[in-house]
Scaffold this motif. Structure first.
Motif, mmCIF file in Angstrom:
data_model
loop_
_atom_site.group_PDB
_atom_site.id
_atom_site.type_symbol
_atom_site.label_atom_id
_atom_site.label_comp_id
_atom_site.label_asym_id
_atom_site.label_seq_id
_atom_site.Cartn_x
_atom_site.Cartn_y
_atom_site.Cartn_z
ATOM 1 N N VAL A 40 0.645 -1.308 0.005
ATOM 2 C CA VAL A 40 -0.057 0.089 0.118
ATOM 3 C C VAL A 40 0.929 1.323 0.075
ATOM 4 O O VAL A 40 0.622 2.203 -0.522
ATOM 5 C CB VAL A 40 -0.880 -0.047 1.172
ATOM 6 C CG1 VAL A 40 -1.535 1.404 1.186
ATOM 7 C CG2 VAL A 40 -2.142 -0.992 1.089
ATOM 8 N N SER A 41 2.054 0.937 0.926
ATOM 9 C CA SER A 41 2.818 2.410 0.867
ATOM 10 C C SER A 41 3.429 2.550 -0.462
ATOM 11 O O SER A 41 3.634 3.868 -1.134
ATOM 12 C CB SER A 41 3.999 2.028 1.743
ATOM 13 O OG SER A 41 3.674 2.027 3.054
ATOM 14 N N ALA A 42 3.742 1.653 -1.078
ATOM 15 C CA ALA A 42 4.346 1.783 -2.521
ATOM 16 C C ALA A 42 3.348 2.447 -3.691
ATOM 17 O O ALA A 42 3.702 3.191 -4.424
ATOM 18 C CB ALA A 42 4.888 0.462 -3.259
ATOM 19 N N ILE A 43 2.026 1.942 -3.470
ATOM 20 C CA ILE A 43 1.070 2.433 -4.220
ATOM 21 C C ILE A 43 0.865 3.768 -3.872
ATOM 22 O O ILE A 43 0.715 4.616 -4.969
ATOM 23 C CB ILE A 43 -0.155 1.738 -4.152
ATOM 24 C CG1 ILE A 43 -0.069 0.091 -4.627
ATOM 25 C CG2 ILE A 43 -1.445 2.206 -4.989
ATOM 26 C CD1 ILE A 43 -1.257 -0.678 -4.278
ATOM 27 N N LEU A 44 0.867 4.130 -2.734
ATOM 28 C CA LEU A 44 0.641 5.757 -2.546
ATOM 29 C C LEU A 44 1.907 6.566 -2.751
ATOM 30 O O LEU A 44 1.649 7.719 -3.184
ATOM 31 C CB LEU A 44 0.399 5.673 -0.733
ATOM 32 C CG LEU A 44 -0.977 5.195 -0.291
ATOM 33 C CD1 LEU A 44 -0.860 4.952 1.219
ATOM 34 C CD2 LEU A 44 -2.312 5.797 -1.148
ATOM 35 N N VAL A 45 3.152 6.125 -2.718
ATOM 36 C CA VAL A 45 4.205 6.698 -3.103
ATOM 37 C C VAL A 45 4.285 7.139 -4.434
ATOM 38 O O VAL A 45 4.464 8.147 -4.864
ATOM 39 C CB VAL A 45 5.620 5.730 -2.684
ATOM 40 C CG1 VAL A 45 6.675 6.609 -3.431
ATOM 41 C CG2 VAL A 45 5.706 5.970 -1.344
ATOM 42 N N VAL A 71 8.433 1.361 -7.161
ATOM 43 C CA VAL A 71 7.839 2.632 -7.904
ATOM 44 C C VAL A 71 8.796 2.997 -8.648
ATOM 45 O O VAL A 71 9.979 2.616 -8.745
ATOM 46 C CB VAL A 71 7.864 3.835 -6.649
ATOM 47 C CG1 VAL A 71 6.837 3.353 -5.380
ATOM 48 C CG2 VAL A 71 9.328 4.155 -6.181
ATOM 49 N N SER A 72 8.198 3.709 -9.590
ATOM 50 C CA SER A 72 8.901 4.170 -10.933
ATOM 51 C C SER A 72 9.007 5.607 -11.045
ATOM 52 O O SER A 72 9.595 6.097 -12.282
ATOM 53 C CB SER A 72 8.270 3.335 -12.102
ATOM 54 O OG SER A 72 6.789 3.597 -12.163
ATOM 55 N N ASN A 73 8.346 6.487 -10.350
ATOM 56 C CA ASN A 73 8.683 7.570 -10.503
ATOM 57 C C ASN A 73 10.093 8.465 -10.143
ATOM 58 O O ASN A 73 10.446 7.715 -9.415
ATOM 59 C CB ASN A 73 7.473 8.565 -9.642
ATOM 60 C CG ASN A 73 7.662 8.497 -8.340
ATOM 61 O OD1 ASN A 73 8.440 9.477 -7.821
ATOM 62 N ND2 ASN A 73 6.910 7.649 -7.426
ATOM 63 N N GLN A 81 6.546 -3.242 -10.744
ATOM 64 C CA GLN A 81 6.325 -1.846 -11.044
ATOM 65 C C GLN A 81 4.816 -1.330 -11.752
ATOM 66 O O GLN A 81 4.248 -0.511 -11.618
ATOM 67 C CB GLN A 81 7.581 -0.961 -11.729
ATOM 68 C CG GLN A 81 8.563 -0.805 -10.898
ATOM 69 C CD GLN A 81 9.719 -0.172 -11.441
ATOM 70 O OE1 GLN A 81 9.621 0.137 -12.684
ATOM 71 N NE2 GLN A 81 10.803 0.258 -10.810
ATOM 72 N N ASP A 82 4.694 -2.233 -12.838
ATOM 73 C CA ASP A 82 3.599 -2.138 -13.369
ATOM 74 C C ASP A 82 2.505 -2.447 -12.675
ATOM 75 O O ASP A 82 1.234 -1.700 -12.959
ATOM 76 C CB ASP A 82 3.407 -3.145 -14.634
ATOM 77 C CG ASP A 82 4.563 -2.840 -15.897
ATOM 78 O OD1 ASP A 82 4.859 -1.796 -16.025
ATOM 79 O OD2 ASP A 82 4.825 -3.715 -16.616
ATOM 80 N N VAL A 83 2.226 -3.335 -11.735
ATOM 81 C CA VAL A 83 1.089 -3.714 -10.843
ATOM 82 C C VAL A 83 0.936 -2.398 -10.021
ATOM 83 O O VAL A 83 -0.347 -1.795 -9.728
ATOM 84 C CB VAL A 83 1.252 -4.901 -10.102
ATOM 85 C CG1 VAL A 83 0.119 -5.011 -9.204
ATOM 86 C CG2 VAL A 83 1.382 -6.145 -11.189
#
Length: 213
Positions: free
Chosen positions: A24-29, A57-59, A196-198
């Motif tokens: 969840v943290s990765a998604i929010l980041v 993350v990819s940003n 990263q895609d997911v």
């Protein structure tokens, strides 16, 4: 586009351990183009949650702030710190200085002890950020989710909403949302693996959902 009123500095708390806080943290980041900070890491020092989020993350905006405490044993922080001869001092845990959005991930649930007298929820109060609560459906999860909500509310800690992780159980989720009157900010399915895609897929869903509120 995220609305101006939605907080962009948040604490990710789980209703227990192995709930999916790091995913969840990765998604929010990714969704918020946010920095990430885990104040206390217990065990897995070569494969920490910070490194996991960094890989997911990819940003190019996100910064990963070092943990304040890196404990060698995968135990409750107070027990791991005792083995390492360390005292976790909440006075030393200050939010990283950043002008960016920020996601803070706790080590375990809200009532997990950090030392002999203080809990994760004490740290949440000190940091002063709203909480996103991560829930996962299992026998007893309604009880654990409602107890976590009540613990926050008893200390006037704002809860931005709930994210459900794993297989959906509609009756459980509906009851939790109705009883607490909290919004569901997203649902994460039972993915075979997280890449990263997911993570980007769920991050896009999150920003689209929040943008409609």
């Amino acid at each position: 586009m995220l609305p101006d009123h939605f907080p962009t500095q948040l604490i990710v708390a789980g209703i227990g351990t192995e709930i999916g806080k790091t995913v969840v943290s990765a998604i929010l980041v990714e969704a918020l183009q946010a920095d990430y900070w885990k104040p206390v890491q217990s065990g897995a020092l070569t494969d920490s949650d910070t490194e996991t989020v960094r890989q997911l993350v990819s940003n190019s905006t996100a910064q990963f702030h070092p943990e304040a405490y890196r404990l060698t044993q995968p135990l409750s922080p107070h027990a791991a710190a005792d083995i390492d001869g360390i005292h976790i001092d909440l006075n030393s845990l200050a939010l990283p200085k950043t002008s960016n959005a920020l996601i803070v991930e706790l080590a375990g649930g809200l009532m997990v002890p950090l030392n002999d007298h203080e809990l994760n929820i004490d740290l949440v109060q000190r940091l002063g950020l709203p909480v996103i609560l991560v829930s996962r459906n299992y026998l007893g999860s309604i009880n654990h989710t409602l107890l976590s909500v009540e613990a926050c509310r008893s200390r006037n800690i704002p809860i931005a909403g709930i994210i459900f992780n794993g297989p959906t159980v509609t009756t459980s989720e509906s009851f939790i949302l109705t009883y607490t009157n909290l919004p569901c900010l997203g649902r994460i399915g039972q993915e075979p693996t997280f890449t990263q895609d997911v993570i980007r897929k769920y991050a896009n869903q999150f920003t689209e959902f929040i943008g409609t509120r």
